[in-house]
Design a protein around this motif. Structure first.
Motif, mmCIF file in Angstrom:
data_model
loop_
_atom_site.group_PDB
_atom_site.id
_atom_site.type_symbol
_atom_site.label_atom_id
_atom_site.label_comp_id
_atom_site.label_asym_id
_atom_site.label_seq_id
_atom_site.Cartn_x
_atom_site.Cartn_y
_atom_site.Cartn_z
ATOM 1 N N LEU A 125 -5.782 1.793 1.777
ATOM 2 C CA LEU A 125 -6.746 0.711 1.658
ATOM 3 C C LEU A 125 -8.041 1.305 1.115
ATOM 4 C CD1 LEU A 125 -6.147 -1.255 4.995
ATOM 5 C CD2 LEU A 125 -5.471 -1.967 2.701
ATOM 6 N N ASP A 126 -8.506 0.782 -0.008
ATOM 7 C CA ASP A 126 -9.711 1.296 -0.655
ATOM 8 C C ASP A 126 -10.947 0.647 -0.033
ATOM 9 O OD1 ASP A 126 -11.924 1.486 -2.677
ATOM 10 O OD2 ASP A 126 -10.371 2.581 -3.777
ATOM 11 N N LYS A 127 -11.814 1.473 0.563
ATOM 12 C CA LYS A 127 -12.984 0.959 1.269
ATOM 13 C C LYS A 127 -13.912 0.176 0.344
ATOM 14 C CE LYS A 127 -17.002 2.411 3.997
ATOM 15 N NZ LYS A 127 -17.750 3.560 4.568
ATOM 16 N N LEU A 137 -0.605 -7.702 -0.429
ATOM 17 C CA LEU A 137 -0.562 -8.036 0.995
ATOM 18 C C LEU A 137 -0.898 -9.509 1.218
ATOM 19 C CD1 LEU A 137 -2.332 -4.935 2.613
ATOM 20 C CD2 LEU A 137 0.100 -5.530 2.753
ATOM 21 N N TRP A 158 -12.472 -9.957 -2.792
ATOM 22 C CA TRP A 158 -12.106 -10.969 -1.800
ATOM 23 C C TRP A 158 -11.950 -12.348 -2.432
ATOM 24 C CZ3 TRP A 158 -10.166 -10.131 2.819
ATOM 25 C CH2 TRP A 158 -10.394 -8.900 3.426
ATOM 26 N N PRO A 162 0.819 -1.225 0.000
ATOM 27 C CA PRO A 162 0.000 0.000 0.000
ATOM 28 C C PRO A 162 0.849 1.270 0.000
ATOM 29 C CG PRO A 162 -0.879 -1.591 1.557
ATOM 30 C CD PRO A 162 0.460 -2.107 1.124
ATOM 31 N N SER A 199 -2.625 -3.257 -4.948
ATOM 32 C CA SER A 199 -1.999 -2.917 -3.669
ATOM 33 C C SER A 199 -2.450 -3.849 -2.555
ATOM 34 C CB SER A 199 -2.331 -1.467 -3.315
ATOM 35 O OG SER A 199 -1.864 -1.141 -2.031
ATOM 36 N N THR A 200 -3.751 -4.064 -2.452
ATOM 37 C CA THR A 200 -4.270 -4.959 -1.413
ATOM 38 C C THR A 200 -3.929 -6.412 -1.720
ATOM 39 O OG1 THR A 200 -6.127 -3.416 -1.199
ATOM 40 C CG2 THR A 200 -6.326 -5.538 -0.090
ATOM 41 N N TYR A 210 -8.527 -12.249 -3.875
ATOM 42 C CA TYR A 210 -7.493 -12.385 -2.849
ATOM 43 C C TYR A 210 -7.379 -13.841 -2.372
ATOM 44 C CZ TYR A 210 -8.208 -7.306 -2.726
ATOM 45 O OH TYR A 210 -8.347 -5.990 -3.061
ATOM 46 N N LEU A 262 -12.807 -3.322 -0.075
ATOM 47 C CA LEU A 262 -12.888 -4.144 1.130
ATOM 48 C C LEU A 262 -14.302 -4.617 1.430
ATOM 49 C CD1 LEU A 262 -10.454 -2.179 3.489
ATOM 50 C CD2 LEU A 262 -9.997 -4.271 2.201
#
Length: 470
Positions: A236-238, A376, A247, A96, A372-373, A250, A241
């Protein structure tokens, strides 16, 4: 501005950007050249992959030498496996911050920092005498270099290609396979003729030179993509998320990387456990890289035609099946080489289709935030993976099934990844069915809700009725 009647060949889309109050819409146009200077950028990304992931794949050569020669007293297999995990994923934990830095400064500045980090790590590792120094140099510094180079560069090609996006990504990520071949064989030869110190110095010279050439060739279209847009990259982009679609991506990435690294770092040691030499073990590792070079562009081309997610589901299932059906009963070098070549062609499918899948799921304007997320999750999976693979093997040298648990977990990782991709495919099909403009691609569609019933219908769909490939 009215909506154009052009189709995918015109490489234009109308993107409706919804304001937070849900009332105002702004129509903007994103043009994607699908080539042009993009082919030069592809060469640059190819070189970045050659000097980062490719060099990282050659770590097995250093690992074998450290263990055989007891180069660093007090170091054991777990230490060197941990260093391999650090070099792969530690830097990605800062994704990030690196993404925000690349937007606040520039892609070129951020990549240049990465080249310095990577070069410093290699050069300092060449003169390291203690185990903690190798942790910091060949582990942490090289990982930071990898992260600062790859995080800004991986989102370049989706800006330049659309209908050939997966093919372009496949060719570019094939650089890691070619790098793996070169670094495995060349560094092994230098270690035999000279020393580890000289192998690291040569790797420093080669990697730094090629990376700076790639930097000179790099061009970004970020200003065009974000033109007239109020999208801002955040730590972190809300919206990412709270949406199911990212998700699922991810989850797919995490499980794939777990299986990928266990396979990558275990095959050489597995070969030596059969009674073969470390040199023969390096040949097996090299076959993984040969498979990467050949397989990734081919899979990328097929994915462009039939859909990156659909092809991804199939290929990930095949990797799991081969891991269980071919690795577990393997007892000779010929089978090990064949297995490595097949898995090498298939197991890196994540990389040629990743840009296409993310752009399809979140749109071009959210691409950097999604990457970016994602990094992680990739880091969290990759750092412990080599140690997990090592710990799962049997300690009994006479046991013919020394690596059976390792093979089972690697296959399980890819099987779970295929399930995540299947769920993602169903979600996007359901989302497409609720969009009137079925020809548009790369739209910012995260605001569109998908009901559980619609998702179930998407999961049961064999071929999408939409004109947009999935």
């Amino acid at each position: 501005m009215g909506r154009s009647s052009g189709d995918l060949k015109a490489n234009r889309i109308q993107i409706e950007e919804k304001e937070n109050n849900g009332e105002e819409t702004v129509d903007t146009e994103i043009e994607v050249p699908d080539g042009g200077y993009g082919w030069v950028v592809l060469l640059a990304v190819f070189l970045y992959n050659f000097c980062t992931w490719g060099a990282n794949a050659g770590y097995a050569v250093y690992l074998a030498h450290y263990l055989e020669q007891n180069t660093f007293p007090g170091g054991n297999k777990l230490d060197f496996a941990a260093i391999g995990g650090l070099s792969y994923g530690a830097g990605l934990l800062f994704s990030p911050l690196i993404t925000v830095l690349s937007h606040k400064t520039s892609v070129h500045f951020t990549i240049a920092i990465g080249i310095v980090f990577q070069g410093a790590g290699l050069l300092l590792a060449a003169f390291s005498k203690k185990l903690r120094q190798i942790y910091l140099t060949q582990g942490l510094l090289i990982s930071l270099g990898l992260a600062f180079i790859l995080i800004p560069s991986i989102s370049l090609l989706p800006q330049w290609f659309r209908t050939k996006r997966s093919l372009a990504m496949g060719i570019a990520t094939g650089g890691s396979g070619l790098g793996g071949i070169m670094y495995n064989l060349a560094m092994q030869r230098i270690i035999e003729k000279k020393s580890v110190k000289w192998a690291l110095i040569v790797q420093f010279i080669l990697g730094t030179t090629l990376s700076f050439i790639a930097l000179l060739l790099t061009r970004t279209r970020r200003e065009i993509v974000l033109k007239n847009s109020k999208v801002e990259v955040q730590l972190l982009d809300k919206q990412l998320l709270i949406n199911l679609c990212p998700w699922l991506i991810y989850g797919w990435v995490s499980m794939t990387v777990l299986g990928y690294i266990i396979l990558l770092y275990s095959l050489s040691a597995f070969t030596t456990s059969l009674g073969y030499s470390s040199e023969q073990g390096s040949y097996v590792s090299c076959m993984v890289s040969v498979g990467n070079v050949v397989g990734r562009p081919i899979i990328g081309h097929i994915a462009d035609r039939y859909g990156p997610i659909s092809i991804g589901v199939l290929v990930h299932l095949l990797v799991a099946i081969f891991a269980w059906a071919m690795w577990i009963p393997c007892r000779n070098l010929a089978t090990a080489i064949t297995f490595a070549l097949i898995e090498g062609a298939l197991m890196g499918t994540l990389w040629p289709i990743l840009g296409s899948v993310l752009a399809r799921a979140v749109g071009l304007r959210k691409l950097d935030a999604a990457f970016s997320t994602m990094w992680l999750f990739l880091a969290i999976s990759s750092i412990p993976a080599p140690v997990i693979g090592l710990q799962l093997r049997s300690n009994d040298p006479s046991d013919p099934n020394t690596y059976i648990n390792t093979a089972l977990l690697a296959g399980f990782g890819y099987f779970c990844a295929a399930i995540f991709l299947w769920l993602l495919r169903g979600y996007i099909i359901a989302r497409d069915n609720s969009i009137s403009d079925s020809k548009a691609v790369d739209k910012d569609e995260l605001h569109i809700k998908v009901s559980p019933l619609a998702l179930l219908g998407g999961l049961m769909t064999v071929k999408s009725t939409s004109q947009r490939v999935v």
